[in-house]
Scaffold this motif. Structure first.
Motif, PDB file in Angstrom:
ATOM      1  N   GLU A 118     -13.579  -3.924   7.842  1.00 24.72           N
ATOM      2  CA  GLU A 118     -12.437  -3.546   6.778  1.00 24.72           C
ATOM      3  C   GLU A 118     -11.720  -2.099   7.156  1.00 24.72           C
ATOM      4  O   GLU A 118     -10.823  -2.144   7.066  1.00 24.72           O
ATOM      5  CB  GLU A 118     -12.993  -3.528   5.323  1.00 24.72           C
ATOM      6  CG  GLU A 118     -12.003  -3.267   4.286  1.00 24.72           C
ATOM      7  CD  GLU A 118     -11.051  -4.434   3.930  1.00 24.72           C
ATOM      8  OE1 GLU A 118     -11.262  -5.491   4.591  1.00 24.72           O
ATOM      9  OE2 GLU A 118      -9.783  -4.094   3.518  1.00 24.72           O
ATOM     10  N   SER A 146      -9.624  -2.238  10.178  1.00 25.31           N
ATOM     11  CA  SER A 146      -8.296  -2.691  10.110  1.00 25.31           C
ATOM     12  C   SER A 146      -7.038  -2.187   9.412  1.00 25.31           C
ATOM     13  O   SER A 146      -6.192  -2.547   9.565  1.00 25.31           O
ATOM     14  CB  SER A 146      -8.676  -4.130   9.178  1.00 25.31           C
ATOM     15  OG  SER A 146      -8.847  -4.008   7.781  1.00 25.31           O
ATOM     16  N   LEU A 147      -7.643  -1.083   8.546  1.00 26.99           N
ATOM     17  CA  LEU A 147      -6.407  -0.311   8.091  1.00 26.99           C
ATOM     18  C   LEU A 147      -5.735   0.707   8.928  1.00 26.99           C
ATOM     19  O   LEU A 147      -4.684   1.154   8.666  1.00 26.99           O
ATOM     20  CB  LEU A 147      -7.144   0.441   6.898  1.00 26.99           C
ATOM     21  CG  LEU A 147      -7.633  -0.494   5.557  1.00 26.99           C
ATOM     22  CD1 LEU A 147      -8.443   0.545   4.608  1.00 26.99           C
ATOM     23  CD2 LEU A 147      -6.417  -1.127   4.936  1.00 26.99           C
ATOM     24  N   ASP A 148      -6.393   0.799  10.127  1.00 24.43           N
ATOM     25  CA  ASP A 148      -5.736   1.599  11.288  1.00 24.43           C
ATOM     26  C   ASP A 148      -6.058   0.992  12.539  1.00 24.43           C
ATOM     27  O   ASP A 148      -7.184   1.746  13.097  1.00 24.43           O
ATOM     28  CB  ASP A 148      -5.948   3.068  11.077  1.00 24.43           C
ATOM     29  CG  ASP A 148      -5.232   3.985  12.065  1.00 24.43           C
ATOM     30  OD1 ASP A 148      -5.045   4.986  11.808  1.00 24.43           O
ATOM     31  OD2 ASP A 148      -4.282   3.369  12.850  1.00 24.43           O
TER      32      ASP A 148
END
Lengths: 829, 146
Positions: free
Chosen positions: A398, A401-403
């Motif tokens: 997670e 996946s944000l950067d």
């Protein structure tokens, strides 16, 4: 080179040799060389030299040295040969030989600066500082560099000269030297640091303190400068130290170090005051690594509870009003302050093992700010500590996946996947950043990415895939070989560029290269695996033998057997087809292989997992990994215990003795050592046919360890001495069973104790105990294992290893509150 | 000020999606997010993405995480748009109708009853801002994809 013409036949041969060398076809080249040299008439025509070059390129350095010496016999003053020989000598660390050769080079070419430098370095490495300094000074005087000109190479020479003086403990000379030439030294910072160090050594404390004050002004975050200043001022009391930090913080209000260092020193109330200030400033500003900088204080329980009180109060207050405490006024805190406070508390409670609370805080932070990567990173870490590795990997995924442009978090995610044994997924994750066109595994090997490879080793080991694990162990070993080999070019390069300090540092690094943790990890795993393979060798038979025909009815059995027969027939046909195919291919392959072998100089055998795990002599392979550990990592008790395990299986009693003695000297109370000692003693008493002298030595030395006690008493004492440590109880219990199988019940009861008196009931240790119950250390005990698993599950409800077997597949549903916040992010309409 | 505007890239688009999921009661689909790559600007407070504004002539979303509201972030976002005419539909929700747009010179053109099928109250005001000099830049009113 030769000054007599070769007859046409040999001349052509010679040309072909040179061509081979250029095309890296060393084996062929060597063949031709041998042909020429076999004829004594032509041996003097540079043949030996070329032969030497070829050997060197093939990495046969010892052979190459011999060739060069032969060549020199015939052509004493050949510069090229001497140079080549010197390179080989320093590569092989033949320091005496190196010095001799460099002396000859100096005599032949006294005007070349490399001659002087090389000769000086030889003396330096041999620790003959006088000679080295004489040579360096002679040489320095020949360098005509005007006093106001800054010349990098001259600067490096001066610094190297100074380094040799300091290593020779010539502090006065070194100080005078640096003061004389400081204007011509480029590295101004280093000059000051050296001055500070020497002034301290010479006892000129006032001047030293000035130097260190200036250094702190340049950089207030370097702890060494504070150390130096305190030595110079001869600070003895706490007050004096705090005074200094106070002054420096006034001069450098934004520096962290002068505010951080006092926290380690002061006790109680004073600590609370300083910590309160420190925390507020950093929470307001927003300092993600805040917990990391304070982590080292957590050995001190009083300080920990003060920190906890302060920060939990901040949190409660910030939630209601925007201030650190309810009755303040002034500027309100921005919403990020509460965020960083909650982030801190999550890490705090995680460190204290209060995982539920830690998750509460991190989830609160995530609920308010679900875009911050650090939050998911910490959440993943908490799950890792809990022992739920799949969940940990999920949250790290997670986070990344944000950067997806951030390689750090990508690598962390790959690592967490490997810890969860998700090897394919980890490779895929890495491939987002590795080179196109090759597999991630290949590219990471090419890039010598050892963190990834060592994690893979552990993952394969846990999965029982020994061949794959060994392949990676050997890959890591090869990196160390390459790094050692690669230093070759630097012998000429550094001499030319005059980067002499860096060069000597490189040599010293290479000398202890395998001391690095990556080597240790790979070697340890390799040894563990080879030991397992020795104890339980893999066979080529299929698993069909596992059919237990007793429990199967006659009809079913017949069915199974005919099925088996059909399968076998099919397999046979397949085998024959493959065989024919193989033969055809082999012909082509051999041709290709021979060509390839010529091309690649360091041609390395391909690592095939199936072959590696079926190696003939696993103990010999293990020893190869062990030797560098014994040489370089002798201060780690595991080195000696691994050594013991190998020698135990080889039946080498004196080596076993050596290993346990060395381990005993490091930590006599080590649990693994305890087990080794008992097994050793038992083994010795079982072997009545040892030679007299050996028996004598053994009993003499073991007397020192066991002191007349019989093994049972020795074990009892160990248990008594360590009654609150689960790790030790486990070892003692295993040995209790080992010495007397009838005491199985008692032994298991001991190992599975979970009462309050036992201190280290943490995830790691409890897993160790349960594994021991499964691996036969206590014989057959499946019901006791199940009981234990349930008890551990009650203690640590989130840990995957203790979950009931049914839920193993979808463990996420078990953990209590983590699912809730994820739902918050979904839409509720 | 600790408020900065950042860029949306394919690498951090998920942060924008996350913001939209949490802030808005309506679910925007993936196509929206793809289109958004060209114009959206997340607002960062100390490098944390807290607000987002896919910048278009028709404002589809402009929002900020709850804890970070009333810090001037919305203002920052709109400052970006000052030079453009913009048009948007806004639903009145629990009386939190922010007059931030009015502050920047938008006017309520009309009120549509039952604009939204999914949220209550279902009425929406259509706001529009025109520059003093009318230009051909007045955008068509675009429907949201509900």
């Amino acid at each position: 080179m030769p000054n007599v013409q070769l007859p046409p036949k040999e001349s052509n041969l010679f040309k072909r040799i040179l061509k081979c060398y250029e095309q890296k076809q060393y084996k062929n080249g060597l063949k031709f060389c041998k042909m020429i040299l076999s004829n004594p008439k032509f041996a003097e025509h540079g043949g030996w030299h070329v032969y030497g070059l070829l050997q060197r390129s093939d990495k046969k350095y010892d052979e190459a040295i011999k060739c060069y010496r032969n060549a020199l016999k015939l052509d004493k003053d050949n510069l090229q040969i001497l140079r080549d020989l010197s390179l080989l000598q320093i590569q092989m660390r033949d320091l005496e030989g190196y010095r001799e050769t460099r002396y000859q080079l100096l005599q032949l070419r006294p005007t070349q600066r490399a001659s002087w430098i090389g000769y000086a370095i030889a003396y330096h490495l041999l620790k003959d500082y006088d000679m080295a300094l004489k040579l360096l000074e002679e040489f320095r005087q020949t360098q005509q560099v005007p006093p106001n000109k800054m010349d990098y190479e001259y600067s490096e020479l001066i610094l190297y000269q100074n380094q040799v003086m300091r290593e020779a403990d010539l502090f006065q000379e070194s100080l005078e030297h640096i003061e004389t030439y400081e204007k011509q030294i480029c590295d101004k910072l280093l000059v000051e640091e050296i001055k500070g160090e020497i002034l301290l050594k010479l006892g000129r404390l006032k001047e030293a303190s000035e130097v260190f004050k200036n250094l702190i002004d340049r950089n207030a975050e370097n702890w060494c400068y504070y150390e130096g200043l305190e030595k110079a001022l001869q600070i003895s009391t706490l007050e004096e130290r705090l005074q200094i930090y106070e002054e420096i913080s006034k001069q450098h209000p934004r520096a962290i170090t002068p505010r951080r260092l006092p926290l380690t020193l002061v006790p109680g109330e004073r600590f609370r005051e300083l910590m309160d200030k420190f925390l507020r400033v950093n929470f307001s500003k927003g300092c993600p690594p805040l917990f990391t900088t304070l982590k080292s204080l957590y050995y001190n329980t009083e300080k920990v509870s003060i920190i906890q009180e302060l920060v939990t109060n901040y949190e409660a207050s910030l939630k209601t009003c925007d201030f650190f405490s309810p009755h303040e006024n002034g500027e309100k805190e921005p919403p990020t302050t509460l965020l960083w406070v909650q982030y801190f508390l999550a890490q705090h409670f995680d460190k204290l093992g209060q995982y539920s609370l830690a998750l509460d805080y991190i989830n609160a932070a995530i609920a308010s700010t679900p875009t911050l990567i650090e939050l998911f990173y910490v959440k993943a870490k908490i799950y890792k500590h809990i022992g739920n590795l799949k969940e940990a990997a999920k949250w790290m995924d997670e986070a990344q996946s944000l950067d997806t442009a951030d390689r750090f978090i990508n690598s962390k995610c790959a690592k967490y996947m490997l810890r969860a044994n998700m090897i394919k997924e980890a490779e895929e994750m890495c491939s987002k950043f590795t080179r196109e066109g090759t597999s991630a595994m290949e590219n990471l090997n090419e890039m010598q990415c050892m963190w990834f490879q060592t994690e893979c080793i552990s993952a394969y080991q846990r999965l029982g895939k020994y061949g794959d694990a060994l392949k990676k162990c050997h890959e890591v070993e090869r990196h160390f070989f390459e790094i050692t080999d690669d230093q070759f070019d630097f012998h000429t390069y550094c001499m030319r560029k005059m980067t002499l300090r860096a060069y000597v540092d490189l040599l010293r690094l290479e000398d202890i290269l395998r001391r690095h943790a990556f080597y240790f990890k790979a070697a340890r795993s390799a040894i563990e695996i080879y030991l397992k393979l020795y104890d339980n060798p893999l066979t080529n038979e299929s698993k069909q033998q596992e059919m237990n025909s007793e429990n199967v009815s006659a009809k079913e059995l017949k069915k199974m057997l005919s099925k088996q027969r059909r399968a076998q027939k099919k397999a046979k046909l397949e085998e024959e087809r493959k065989h024919a195919e193989r033969e055809r291919q082999q012909k082509n392959q051999k041709k290709k292989r021979d060509e390839e072998e010529e091309e690649a100089s360091g041609f390395k055998e391909e690592l095939i997992p199936e072959k590696l795990e079926r190696v003939e002599n696993p103990l010999e392979e293990a020893v190869k990994f062990l030797i560098p550990l014994k040489n370089l990592v002798a201060d780690n008790i595991d080195t000696h215990l691994l050594a013991f395990e190998i020698y135990f299986r080889k039946g080498k009693f004196l080596l076993m003795l050596q290993s346990v003695k060395r381990a005993f000297a490091i930590n006599s109370n080590n649990p693994w050592l305890h087990e080794c000692l008992i097994r050793f003693s038992k083994s010795v008493s079982n072997h009545s046919n040892l030679p007299d002298i050996v028996s004598k030595v053994l009993s003499q030395e073991m007397q020192k360890i066991f002191v007349n006690k019989d093994l049972e008493s020795f074990n009892e004492d160990f248990l008594k001495r360590n009654a609150t440590s689960l790790q030790h109880l486990l070892s003692g219990a295993k040995m209790m069973y080992f010495l007397d199988k009838s005491r199985q019940e008692k032994a298991i009861a001991l190992a599975t104790r979970l009462d309050e008196t036992v201190n280290d009931k943490n995830v790691k240790t409890l897993i160790k105990v349960s594994e021991a119950l499964l691996d036969g250390s206590f014989g057959n005990c499946s019901s006791q294992y199940e009981e234990y698993r349930m008890a551990c599950h009650n203690l640590l409800p989130f840990t995957s290893a203790f979950l009931p077997a049914v839920n193993e597949i979808d463990s996420p549903s078990v953990a209590l509150n983590h699912t809730a916040n994820y739902d918050v992010l979904a839409n509720e309409i | 000020s600790r408020i900065k505007l950042g860029d949306v890239t394919p690498h951090n688009i998920k942060q924008l999606k996350r913001l939209n999921q949490v802030i808005f009661p309506v679910n925007y689909n993936d196509k929206f997010c793809k289109d958004v790559l060209e114009v959206a600007k997340p607002v960062c407070f100390d490098d944390i993405a807290v607000g987002a504004n896919p910048k278009r002539l028709y404002i589809m979303t402009l929002g900020c995480l709850a804890p970070y509201q009333r810090q001037g972030i919305g203002t920052n976002l709109l400052l970006e748009l000052q030079a453009l005419n913009h048009v948007l539909n806004i639903c009145e929700k629990d009386g939190t109708f922010d007059n931030i747009y009015l502050k920047f010179g938008s006017e309520i053109i009309e009120t549509k009853k039952n604009y939204s099928k999914r949220i209550q109250p279902a009425d929406a005001h259509l706001l529009q801002k025109n520059l003093k000099v009318p230009s051909g830049q007045n955008a068509d009113v675009q429907k949201t994809d509900n």
